[in-house]
Design a protein around this motif. Sequence first.
Motif, PDB file in Angstrom:
ATOM      1  N   ASP A  68       0.823  -1.210   0.000  1.00 57.37           N
ATOM      2  CA  ASP A  68       0.000   0.000   0.000  1.00 57.37           C
ATOM      3  C   ASP A  68       0.855   1.258   0.000  1.00 57.37           C
ATOM      4  O   ASP A  68       0.449   2.292  -0.532  1.00 57.37           O
ATOM      5  CB  ASP A  68      -0.910  -0.007   1.230  1.00 57.37           C
ATOM      6  CG  ASP A  68      -1.787   1.233   1.309  1.00 57.37           C
ATOM      7  OD1 ASP A  68      -2.730   1.335   0.506  1.00 57.37           O
ATOM      8  OD2 ASP A  68      -1.518   2.104   2.177  1.00 57.37           O
ATOM      9  N   ARG A  69       2.060   1.162   0.578  1.00 54.88           N
ATOM     10  CA  ARG A  69       2.969   2.301   0.609  1.00 54.88           C
ATOM     11  C   ARG A  69       3.750   2.450  -0.694  1.00 54.88           C
ATOM     12  O   ARG A  69       4.575   3.359  -0.811  1.00 54.88           O
ATOM     13  CB  ARG A  69       3.972   2.159   1.770  1.00 54.88           C
ATOM     14  CG  ARG A  69       3.380   2.291   3.163  1.00 54.88           C
ATOM     15  CD  ARG A  69       2.831   3.687   3.452  1.00 54.88           C
ATOM     16  NE  ARG A  69       1.489   3.884   2.932  1.00 54.88           N
ATOM     17  CZ  ARG A  69       0.949   5.043   2.605  1.00 54.88           C
ATOM     18  NH1 ARG A  69       1.644   6.145   2.721  1.00 54.88           N
ATOM     19  NH2 ARG A  69      -0.277   5.120   2.159  1.00 54.88           N
ATOM     20  N   GLY A  70       3.510   1.563  -1.655  1.00 51.10           N
ATOM     21  CA  GLY A  70       4.106   1.749  -2.972  1.00 51.10           C
ATOM     22  C   GLY A  70       5.280   0.876  -3.306  1.00 51.10           C
ATOM     23  O   GLY A  70       5.983   1.123  -4.298  1.00 51.10           O
ATOM     24  N   TYR A  71       5.522  -0.177  -2.519  1.00 50.42           N
ATOM     25  CA  TYR A  71       6.657  -1.059  -2.790  1.00 50.42           C
ATOM     26  C   TYR A  71       6.215  -2.320  -3.528  1.00 50.42           C
ATOM     27  O   TYR A  71       5.066  -2.757  -3.416  1.00 50.42           O
ATOM     28  CB  TYR A  71       7.348  -1.463  -1.485  1.00 50.42           C
ATOM     29  CG  TYR A  71       7.912  -0.289  -0.729  1.00 50.42           C
ATOM     30  CD1 TYR A  71       9.144   0.269  -1.074  1.00 50.42           C
ATOM     31  CD2 TYR A  71       7.191   0.291   0.317  1.00 50.42           C
ATOM     32  CE1 TYR A  71       9.645   1.364  -0.397  1.00 50.42           C
ATOM     33  CE2 TYR A  71       7.693   1.391   0.992  1.00 50.42           C
ATOM     34  CZ  TYR A  71       8.914   1.928   0.627  1.00 50.42           C
ATOM     35  OH  TYR A  71       9.400   3.020   1.292  1.00 50.42           O
ATOM     36  N   ALA A  72       7.145  -2.896  -4.262  1.00 52.96           N
ATOM     37  CA  ALA A  72       6.920  -4.208  -4.875  1.00 52.96           C
ATOM     38  C   ALA A  72       7.342  -5.234  -3.827  1.00 52.96           C
ATOM     39  O   ALA A  72       8.529  -5.488  -3.642  1.00 52.96           O
ATOM     40  CB  ALA A  72       7.752  -4.361  -6.145  1.00 52.96           C
ATOM     41  N   THR A  73       6.390  -5.773  -3.092  1.00 56.00           N
ATOM     42  CA  THR A  73       6.707  -6.639  -1.954  1.00 56.00           C
ATOM     43  C   THR A  73       6.634  -8.115  -2.341  1.00 56.00           C
ATOM     44  O   THR A  73       5.786  -8.529  -3.128  1.00 56.00           O
ATOM     45  CB  THR A  73       5.748  -6.376  -0.781  1.00 56.00           C
ATOM     46  OG1 THR A  73       4.403  -6.614  -1.201  1.00 56.00           O
ATOM     47  CG2 THR A  73       5.879  -4.939  -0.305  1.00 56.00           C
ATOM     48  N   PHE A  74       7.509  -8.900  -1.722  1.00 56.24           N
ATOM     49  CA  PHE A  74       7.591 -10.324  -2.035  1.00 56.24           C
ATOM     50  C   PHE A  74       7.765 -11.133  -0.755  1.00 56.24           C
ATOM     51  O   PHE A  74       8.462 -10.717   0.175  1.00 56.24           O
ATOM     52  CB  PHE A  74       8.776 -10.598  -2.975  1.00 56.24           C
ATOM     53  CG  PHE A  74       8.652  -9.891  -4.297  1.00 56.24           C
ATOM     54  CD1 PHE A  74       8.005 -10.486  -5.361  1.00 56.24           C
ATOM     55  CD2 PHE A  74       9.178  -8.617  -4.456  1.00 56.24           C
ATOM     56  CE1 PHE A  74       7.873  -9.825  -6.583  1.00 56.24           C
ATOM     57  CE2 PHE A  74       9.069  -7.945  -5.672  1.00 56.24           C
ATOM     58  CZ  PHE A  74       8.414  -8.556  -6.731  1.00 56.24           C
ATOM     59  N   ALA A  75       7.109 -12.289  -0.726  1.00 56.48           N
ATOM     60  CA  ALA A  75       7.284 -13.229   0.380  1.00 56.48           C
ATOM     61  C   ALA A  75       8.561 -14.025   0.136  1.00 56.48           C
ATOM     62  O   ALA A  75       9.112 -14.024  -0.958  1.00 56.48           O
ATOM     63  CB  ALA A  75       6.073 -14.163   0.448  1.00 56.48           C
ATOM     64  N   TRP A  76       8.997 -14.739   1.159  1.00 57.10           N
ATOM     65  CA  TRP A  76      10.244 -15.482   0.977  1.00 57.10           C
ATOM     66  C   TRP A  76      10.020 -16.792   0.228  1.00 57.10           C
ATOM     67  O   TRP A  76      10.925 -17.333  -0.387  1.00 57.10           O
ATOM     68  CB  TRP A  76      10.946 -15.683   2.316  1.00 57.10           C
ATOM     69  CG  TRP A  76      10.604 -16.904   3.117  1.00 57.10           C
ATOM     70  CD1 TRP A  76       9.367 -17.408   3.367  1.00 57.10           C
ATOM     71  CD2 TRP A  76      11.532 -17.760   3.785  1.00 57.10           C
ATOM     72  NE1 TRP A  76       9.460 -18.531   4.160  1.00 57.10           N
ATOM     73  CE2 TRP A  76      10.770 -18.765   4.439  1.00 57.10           C
ATOM     74  CE3 TRP A  76      12.920 -17.779   3.914  1.00 57.10           C
ATOM     75  CZ2 TRP A  76      11.352 -19.773   5.196  1.00 57.10           C
ATOM     76  CZ3 TRP A  76      13.497 -18.782   4.674  1.00 57.10           C
ATOM     77  CH2 TRP A  76      12.730 -19.768   5.297  1.00 57.10           C
ATOM     78  N   GLU A  77       8.783 -17.348   0.299  1.00 59.58           N
ATOM     79  CA  GLU A  77       8.377 -18.525  -0.485  1.00 59.58           C
ATOM     80  C   GLU A  77       9.257 -19.747  -0.250  1.00 59.58           C
ATOM     81  O   GLU A  77       9.571 -20.486  -1.170  1.00 59.58           O
ATOM     82  CB  GLU A  77       8.341 -18.180  -1.979  1.00 59.58           C
ATOM     83  CG  GLU A  77       7.295 -17.123  -2.314  1.00 59.58           C
ATOM     84  CD  GLU A  77       7.187 -16.871  -3.804  1.00 59.58           C
ATOM     85  OE1 GLU A  77       8.023 -17.421  -4.569  1.00 59.58           O
ATOM     86  OE2 GLU A  77       6.276 -16.128  -4.212  1.00 59.58           O
ATOM     87  N   GLN A  78       9.644 -19.963   1.012  1.00 60.73           N
ATOM     88  CA  GLN A  78      10.440 -21.140   1.364  1.00 60.73           C
ATOM     89  C   GLN A  78       9.714 -22.025   2.384  1.00 60.73           C
ATOM     90  O   GLN A  78      10.338 -22.842   3.046  1.00 60.73           O
ATOM     91  CB  GLN A  78      11.789 -20.712   1.942  1.00 60.73           C
ATOM     92  CG  GLN A  78      12.702 -20.031   0.951  1.00 60.73           C
ATOM     93  CD  GLN A  78      13.235 -20.980  -0.101  1.00 60.73           C
ATOM     94  OE1 GLN A  78      13.666 -22.097   0.212  1.00 60.73           O
ATOM     95  NE2 GLN A  78      13.183 -20.559  -1.349  1.00 60.73           N
ATOM     96  N   GLY A  79       8.382 -21.844   2.491  1.00 64.06           N
ATOM     97  CA  GLY A  79       7.621 -22.632   3.444  1.00 64.06           C
ATOM     98  C   GLY A  79       7.861 -22.163   4.864  1.00 64.06           C
ATOM     99  O   GLY A  79       8.146 -20.998   5.122  1.00 64.06           O
ATOM    100  N   LEU A  80       7.749 -23.097   5.827  1.00 67.72           N
ATOM    101  CA  LEU A  80       8.013 -22.751   7.217  1.00 67.72           C
ATOM    102  C   LEU A  80       9.499 -22.489   7.418  1.00 67.72           C
ATOM    103  O   LEU A  80      10.344 -23.191   6.864  1.00 67.72           O
ATOM    104  CB  LEU A  80       7.562 -23.885   8.145  1.00 67.72           C
ATOM    105  CG  LEU A  80       6.065 -24.132   8.276  1.00 67.72           C
ATOM    106  CD1 LEU A  80       5.813 -25.284   9.241  1.00 67.72           C
ATOM    107  CD2 LEU A  80       5.334 -22.880   8.738  1.00 67.72           C
ATOM    108  N   ASN A  81       9.791 -21.488   8.235  1.00 62.74           N
ATOM    109  CA  ASN A  81      11.181 -21.156   8.539  1.00 62.74           C
ATOM    110  C   ASN A  81      11.675 -22.114   9.620  1.00 62.74           C
ATOM    111  O   ASN A  81      11.399 -21.929  10.809  1.00 62.74           O
ATOM    112  CB  ASN A  81      11.283 -19.710   9.010  1.00 62.74           C
ATOM    113  CG  ASN A  81      12.715 -19.266   9.203  1.00 62.74           C
ATOM    114  OD1 ASN A  81      13.637 -20.079   9.199  1.00 62.74           O
ATOM    115  ND2 ASN A  81      12.911 -17.971   9.372  1.00 62.74           N
TER     116      ASN A  81
END
Length: 263
Positions: A68-81
């Motif tokens: 919402d603040r204008g960033y291209a955000t991404f999850a880490w996509e490695q499942g559970l840490n």
Amino acid sequence: MQGEEEPRAPGWFLLALEGRAPWELWASLLTLPVLKRAPVGDGHPVVVFPGLATGDMTTLVLRNFLKDRGYATFAWEQGLNRGPRPGVIEACMQRVRQLHREHGRKVSLVGWSLGGIYAREIAKELPDHVRTVITLGTPFSGHPKATNAWRLYEFASGQRVEDDPRLTTLKRTPPVPTTSILSRTDGVVAWKCCIERETERSENIEVHASHLGMGMNPTALYAVADRLAQPEGQWQRFDRNGIKGLKRLLYLDPHRRGRFDGF
């Protein structure tokens, strides 16, 4: 910190206060009009890393806020840490390289708790790809058992906390602008283990938050947005002044002597 005792894990009182985490989410919802006035970003990519034994669902609030603040955000996509198992750090670095290549811009890394360790270590390996590092309640110094989660770490990762070969280098500050967000009432991690050595490109920001709720705490969210909005190459330390002194009430001096120093 020299001459002081080794930090200990937070006591039962602070651990019990972790029950306030859901209220921090409600606080963010109630203060949404204020959060929408947080600094707007420039669209550069941001990767958010979750804490121990959690996954991308737990960082959804933080990622949606940054989007919402204008960033291209991404999850880490490695499942559970489950800790830095073989191949995990390498996969994360490959993702940072890919985002850097696709966007043509440096990538900012935001890590909650153990996720902040990933962010810091990746920045050390890929300083030309990383713009800034922000950690929330991340214990990168002090004894590895100065948390109430070390047993969970050993169960999830399958290794003893003292056996991690990175322990000797975790405290080293990444060679990029770095911010450690911490709370003295953190019931999981000893707050002194989150103190960064302050330089012209590294700092500490203290918030009023639980460990489990830090990634959705309104003051922490605002601080993350403020830090990410710094122009590339023009990073400046967090300004605790402003809003008629309100910031000084919400963001205390992390180097003061205080009530929870011995907890």
